[in-house]
Design an enzyme around this catalytic site. Structure first.
Site, PDB file in Angstrom:
ATOM      1  N   HIS A 120     -17.517 -40.314 -35.176  1.00  0.00           N
ATOM      2  CA  HIS A 120     -16.453 -39.314 -35.008  1.00  0.00           C
ATOM      3  C   HIS A 120     -15.283 -39.621 -35.947  1.00  0.00           C
ATOM      4  O   HIS A 120     -14.772 -38.731 -36.630  1.00  0.00           O
ATOM      5  CB  HIS A 120     -16.006 -39.317 -33.536  1.00  0.00           C
ATOM      6  CG  HIS A 120     -14.878 -38.394 -33.211  1.00  0.00           C
ATOM      7  ND1 HIS A 120     -15.014 -37.330 -32.341  1.00  0.00           N
ATOM      8  CD2 HIS A 120     -13.580 -38.363 -33.623  1.00  0.00           C
ATOM      9  CE1 HIS A 120     -13.856 -36.686 -32.252  1.00  0.00           C
ATOM     10  NE2 HIS A 120     -12.966 -37.301 -33.013  1.00  0.00           N
ATOM     11  N   GLU A 121     -14.875 -40.889 -35.991  1.00  0.00           N
ATOM     12  CA  GLU A 121     -13.707 -41.255 -36.809  1.00  0.00           C
ATOM     13  C   GLU A 121     -14.018 -41.159 -38.303  1.00  0.00           C
ATOM     14  O   GLU A 121     -13.172 -40.717 -39.089  1.00  0.00           O
ATOM     15  CB  GLU A 121     -13.230 -42.675 -36.464  1.00  0.00           C
ATOM     16  CG  GLU A 121     -12.801 -42.888 -35.028  1.00  0.00           C
ATOM     17  CD  GLU A 121     -11.853 -41.836 -34.505  1.00  0.00           C
ATOM     18  OE1 GLU A 121     -11.058 -41.265 -35.283  1.00  0.00           O
ATOM     19  OE2 GLU A 121     -11.910 -41.556 -33.290  1.00  0.00           O
ATOM     20  N   HIS A 156     -13.652 -37.748 -39.604  1.00  0.00           N
ATOM     21  CA  HIS A 156     -12.265 -37.336 -39.889  1.00  0.00           C
ATOM     22  C   HIS A 156     -11.881 -37.622 -41.344  1.00  0.00           C
ATOM     23  O   HIS A 156     -11.070 -36.910 -41.929  1.00  0.00           O
ATOM     24  CB  HIS A 156     -11.275 -38.075 -38.971  1.00  0.00           C
ATOM     25  CG  HIS A 156     -11.072 -37.421 -37.637  1.00  0.00           C
ATOM     26  ND1 HIS A 156     -10.615 -36.134 -37.501  1.00  0.00           N
ATOM     27  CD2 HIS A 156     -11.236 -37.891 -36.372  1.00  0.00           C
ATOM     28  CE1 HIS A 156     -10.513 -35.827 -36.205  1.00  0.00           C
ATOM     29  NE2 HIS A 156     -10.892 -36.874 -35.501  1.00  0.00           N
ATOM     30  N   GLY A 203      -9.954 -43.846 -30.420  1.00  0.00           N
ATOM     31  CA  GLY A 203     -10.071 -43.937 -31.870  1.00  0.00           C
ATOM     32  C   GLY A 203      -9.032 -43.030 -32.486  1.00  0.00           C
ATOM     33  O   GLY A 203      -8.597 -42.051 -31.864  1.00  0.00           O
ATOM     34  N   CYS A 251     -10.940 -35.014 -28.777  1.00  0.00           N
ATOM     35  CA  CYS A 251     -10.256 -35.400 -30.009  1.00  0.00           C
ATOM     36  C   CYS A 251      -8.759 -35.200 -29.814  1.00  0.00           C
ATOM     37  O   CYS A 251      -8.338 -34.147 -29.326  1.00  0.00           O
ATOM     38  CB  CYS A 251     -10.762 -34.529 -31.165  1.00  0.00           C
ATOM     39  SG  CYS A 251     -10.019 -34.945 -32.758  1.00  0.00           S
ATOM     40  N   LEU A 252      -7.969 -36.194 -30.195  1.00  0.00           N
ATOM     41  CA  LEU A 252      -6.514 -36.075 -30.042  1.00  0.00           C
ATOM     42  C   LEU A 252      -5.959 -34.921 -30.873  1.00  0.00           C
ATOM     43  O   LEU A 252      -4.882 -34.412 -30.571  1.00  0.00           O
ATOM     44  CB  LEU A 252      -5.825 -37.387 -30.445  1.00  0.00           C
ATOM     45  CG  LEU A 252      -6.071 -38.584 -29.513  1.00  0.00           C
ATOM     46  CD1 LEU A 252      -5.486 -39.850 -30.112  1.00  0.00           C
ATOM     47  CD2 LEU A 252      -5.501 -38.343 -28.121  1.00  0.00           C
ATOM     48  N   GLN A 259      -5.394 -38.027 -39.048  1.00  0.00           N
ATOM     49  CA  GLN A 259      -4.813 -37.490 -37.807  1.00  0.00           C
ATOM     50  C   GLN A 259      -3.326 -37.803 -37.685  1.00  0.00           C
ATOM     51  O   GLN A 259      -2.640 -37.196 -36.862  1.00  0.00           O
ATOM     52  CB  GLN A 259      -5.544 -38.048 -36.577  1.00  0.00           C
ATOM     53  CG  GLN A 259      -6.974 -37.565 -36.452  1.00  0.00           C
ATOM     54  CD  GLN A 259      -7.608 -38.086 -35.181  1.00  0.00           C
ATOM     55  OE1 GLN A 259      -8.105 -39.209 -35.147  1.00  0.00           O
ATOM     56  NE2 GLN A 259      -7.569 -37.293 -34.119  1.00  0.00           N
TER      57      GLN A 259
HETATM   58 ZN    ZN Z   1     -10.948 -36.856 -33.464  1.00  0.00          ZN
END
Ligand code: ZN
Length: 190
Positions: free
Chosen positions: A152-153, A156, A49, A110-111, A54
Site C-alpha cells: 500500500h505504501e 503511494h 503506515g 488510507c489516511l 501523503q
Molecule cells: Zn494510504
C-alpha cells in the site's frame, strides 16, 4: 518534531510519481527530520503506515509500524495475530518483488481517503529491497499484513491509491457502516 498536514484524495501530490533519494539526501538533516515528523504524524492519526507524498513531500520514502498489543487484549478473529504487529520501519526507494502468485483480499483504509474502507487484493508474500534511514541497504521477506502495508505504501510513491487496486467497488463502505456490518475488529489506516 511536528505533526504534518495529510494530503487528501484529489491533491495532485498523491498522483505524482515521487523521486528517489540519493545516499546524501537520506543522511541530510531535512530528510531525517521528515522521517521523525512522519513517525509522529502516523502516531497522531493512529495510522499504520504513512508515505511521504501523503505529507506533500514527493520523495520515495515511507514509514510504517504498529506496536504489538498487550497480552490482555481480546483476539477475536483469525487474522488478529497477523495484525497485532508490524515492525517499525522507515523504507527509502523500496522495490517490491512478489514471491509466488498468491494474492489475498482484505480490508484497507488510507489516511488520505478518510473514513472509507474497501477490500483490496495484494500479493500474500513479497521481498522488499530498500534503504533504511541510515542509508544501509536492506532486504526483507514478509507476508500477510506486513506485506499488505508495504505494498500500500509503495503504491503511494507511484501515485497509486488503494481504489485503483480494487477488483470491484462493491465492498466500498463508510467507516460507520463498516463498523456496523462488516467488522468487529479495529481497522487501521495507511
Ligand atoms: Zn494510504
Amino acid at each position: 518534531m511536528s505533526i504534518l498536514k495529510v494530503a487528501r484524495m484529489g491533491h495532485p501530490v498523491l498522483r505524482a510519481k515521487a523521486r528517489p533519494l540519493s545516499a546524501s539526501d537520506i543522511r541530510s538533516p531535512r530528510i531525517q527530520q521528515l522521517i521523525d515528523d512522519m513517525f509522529e504524524t502516523m502516531r497522531e492519526y493512529q495510522g499504520i503506515g504513512l508515505a511521504a507524498p501523503q505529507v506533500h513531500a514527493s520523495v520515495r520514502l515511507f514509514v510504517a509500524g504498529l506496536a504489538p498489543k498487550s497480552a490482555g487484549e481480546a483476539v477475536d478473529d483469525e487474522d488478529a495475530d497477523d495484525r497485532q504487529s508490524v515492525p517499525l520501519m522507515a523504507l527509502i526507494n523500496p522495490e517490491i518483488t512478489p514471491v509466488g502468485r498468491e494474492a489475498v483480499e482484505d480490508w484497507e483504509g488510507c489516511l488520505s481517503i478518510p473514513d472509507i474502507r474497501g477490500r483490496v487484493p495484494r500479493a500474500r508474500e513479497i521481498v522488499v529491497r530498500a534503504y533504511d534511514r541510515t542509508g544501509k541497504r536492506i532486504e526483507m521477506r514478509v507476508s500477510g499484513f506486513t506485506a499488505r502495508v508495504i505494498q500500500h505504501e509503495t503504491d503511494h510513491l507511484d501515485g497509486i491509491l488503494f481504489f485503483d487496486r480494487m477488483m470491484s467497488f462493491e465492498s466500498l463502505t463508510f467507516l460507520d457502516e463498516f463498523g456496523r456490518f462488516w467488522s468487529h475488529r479495529e481497522v487501521v489506516e495507511e
